[in-house]
Design a protein around this motif. Structure first.
Motif, PDB file in Angstrom:
ATOM      1  N   ASP A 221     -30.716 -57.254 -53.903  1.00 42.95           N
ATOM      2  CA  ASP A 221     -30.859 -58.618 -54.398  1.00 42.95           C
ATOM      3  C   ASP A 221     -30.450 -59.672 -53.373  1.00 42.95           C
ATOM      4  N   ALA A 222     -30.243 -59.277 -52.127  1.00 40.77           N
ATOM      5  CA  ALA A 222     -29.885 -60.222 -51.065  1.00 40.77           C
ATOM      6  C   ALA A 222     -31.066 -61.138 -50.761  1.00 40.77           C
ATOM      7  N   PRO A 223     -30.825 -62.275 -50.113  1.00 42.94           N
ATOM      8  CA  PRO A 223     -31.949 -63.122 -49.675  1.00 42.94           C
ATOM      9  C   PRO A 223     -32.882 -62.342 -48.758  1.00 42.94           C
ATOM     10  N   ILE A 224     -34.191 -62.507 -48.973  1.00 38.14           N
ATOM     11  CA  ILE A 224     -35.199 -61.841 -48.147  1.00 38.14           C
ATOM     12  C   ILE A 224     -36.196 -62.886 -47.669  1.00 38.14           C
ATOM     13  N   LEU A 225     -36.254 -63.103 -46.365  1.00 36.89           N
ATOM     14  CA  LEU A 225     -37.177 -64.050 -45.758  1.00 36.89           C
ATOM     15  C   LEU A 225     -38.421 -63.317 -45.271  1.00 36.89           C
TER      16      LEU A 225
END
Length: 224
Positions: free
Chosen positions: A83-87
């Motif tokens: 669920d971490a930020p994914i760019l």
């Protein structure tokens, strides 16, 4: 000691990945680039090392976000429970916009057409990063168009919100090549047309290691 095994059933061969080594490398990078943060690039199945396994190891070692090349790579990480930020590092096909929104990925933008596709997917609020082409000549907004693209993003608020801006260094792995300094100068000039307080990033692995001036809010480390 955790390990990840990557195998191709068509061949009698496999790779055994030491995830402790991955975590160690993230720690080394963090020490080198601080106070900048580290985001782990896990495109191409984590460079063939297992995207979800490498992503977890990197995050547990202190990476603050992830980067991928394609929407389906981000969707696979979400399916693995990450669920971490994914760019997503470049604009994607217009029909992939709905998946970007559904899976809470952070899209890269540099055209009005893609912005319209994202808005059409009806996000409540979608953070986006603007990519500026400072000389790689692959993807991104030309520096002369940055002000207009920023205005287009602001017109579409709150559906989309500009939260980051970045560029990519073409020859950072050649430390004596003056073109990296040229790119960073172009990037800094373009930043005068974006709001303050955004996440700013320019350094790939080579940039993070060899060019301290490229270490901004965070570095994008993949090969390293």
């Amino acid at each position: 000691m955790p390990w990840c095994i990557v195998t191709d059933r068509r061949r009698w061969a496999w790779a055994e990945i030491d995830l402790d080594a991955v975590a160690h490398n993230v720690g080394v990078l963090r020490d080198i680039v601080e106070p900048s943060a580290v985001w782990a690039v896990v495109k191409a199945d984590g460079y063939g090392h297992g995207a979800s396994e490498v992503a977890r190891a990197a995050l547990e070692a202190g990476a603050q976000g992830l980067c991928v090349a394609f929407v389906d790579e981000g969707v696979a990480l979400r399916a693995a429970g990450i669920d971490a930020p994914i760019l997503v590092l470049s604009e994607q096909p217009l029909d992939a916009a709905a998946a970007v929104v559904e899976h809470h990925l952070t899209p890269t933008v540099y055209t009005r057409r893609y912005l319209d596709a994202l808005v059409a997917a009806e996000p409540d609020h979608l953070p986006v990063h603007l990519k500026i082409d400072t000389g790689m000549q692959r993807v991104g907004a030309h520096p002369h168009t940055v002000a207009a693209i920023v205005a287009s993003i602001e017109e579409r608020f709150p559906a989309v919100e500009l939260t980051g801006v970045f560029t990519h260094l073409a020859v950072a792995d050649e430390p004596d090549d003056a073109f990296t300094a040229t790119q960073l100068a172009r990037f800094d000039d373009a930043l005068s047309h974006v709001p303050s307080g955004l996440a700013v990033h320019a350094a790939n692995s080579a940039g993070a290691l060899a060019h301290p001036a490229a270490r901004r809010s965070f570095v994008r480390a993949g090969i390293a």
